[in-house]
Scaffold this motif. Structure first.
Motif, short mmCIF file in Angstrom:
data_model
loop_
_atom_site.label_atom_id
_atom_site.label_comp_id
_atom_site.label_asym_id
_atom_site.label_seq_id
_atom_site.Cartn_x
_atom_site.Cartn_y
_atom_site.Cartn_z
N ALA A 62 0.82 -1.20 0.00
CA ALA A 62 0.00 0.00 0.00
C ALA A 62 0.86 1.26 0.00
O ALA A 62 0.60 2.21 -0.75
N ARG A 111 -4.99 6.94 -4.54
CA ARG A 111 -6.09 6.40 -3.73
C ARG A 111 -6.80 5.25 -4.44
O ARG A 111 -7.32 4.34 -3.80
N PRO A 159 -4.55 0.64 -2.74
CA PRO A 159 -5.14 -0.51 -2.02
C PRO A 159 -5.13 -1.80 -2.83
O PRO A 159 -5.01 -2.89 -2.27
N GLY A 192 -1.68 -3.16 -2.59
CA GLY A 192 -1.51 -3.69 -1.24
C GLY A 192 -2.20 -5.03 -1.08
O GLY A 192 -1.68 -5.94 -0.42
#
Length: 207
Positions: free
Chosen positions: A33, A62, A66, A69
């Motif tokens: 991340a 943004r 994720p 990650g």
């Protein structure tokens, strides 16, 4: 894990199984991340028009960080699951477990692409983990003491401790001076160029 499992040359400070799976999964997600946020922020800023680089970079980071990650977490969790399984089966925690786990992880995660993609990624995973574990083993061997050196050092310290304890029992030095001399001989306490024996003899004469 069983107390009979051997750690070999691997880091003994790692979390034991199965807690290692959760630890590696979370660490991999955090690494992916953070790294993904930096990478996609820079990439989004470069691809955005002038004046909107900051907004474009944040939007890209943004949206994509994720996901990266999560991919890292899947790889880390799968790897640790195989690692703990092999450790339980072989009763050993050595470098071969990590290499085999990398091989299996690469193959399993690429299984949807067919046996050719799975075999290719399995080989890549095994080779990468082999390089990583080889470098780690060389670093540990170059920085750590050999078992013989550790045993000899412990024997020497035990011998010095017994010698100072005998001198303290016979009244040659006080208990505090005995431990100070032991610390100086072992290297834990700096030496000030003098010995505590003269002060002990002078205190005995004064008494």
């Amino acid at each position: 894990m069983s107390p009979m499992s051997e750690t070999g040359d691997r880091d003994a400070g790692r979390e034991p199984c199965p807690d290692r799976i959760i630890d590696d999964l979370g660490g991999a997600f955090g690494m992916g991340a953070v790294g993904g946020f930096i990478w996609h922020f820079v990439k989004g800023a470069r691809n955005s028009p002038a004046g909107d680089r900051w907004t474009g970079g944040l939007y890209s980071a943004r949206a994509r960080a994720p996901i990266l990650g999560g991919n890292f977490a899947v790889w880390g969790g799968t790897f640790s699951s195989f690692d703990c399984s092999l450790q339980y089966i072989r009763r050993k925690d050595d470098h071969w477990n990590a290499i085999a786990s990398g091989f299996l992880t690469g193959g399993v995660l690429a299984a949807r692409g067919g046996w050719k993609a799975a075999s290719r990624n399995a080989v890549i995973g095994g080779v990468l983990l082999g390089i990583i574990e080889g470098v780690a083993a060389l670093v540990m061997k170059s920085t750590a003491k050999t078992p013989r050196e550790t045993a000899l050092e412990q024997m020497e310290q035990q011998k010095q401790m017994e010698e100072y304890q005998k001198r303290a029992d016979t009244g040659e030095v006080s208990g505090m001076q005995s431990y100070i001399q032991y610390g100086q001989a072992a290297g834990f306490v700096p030496s000030w160029g003098g010995s505590s024996e003269p002060s002990a003899s002078s205190s005995q004469q004064g008494a």
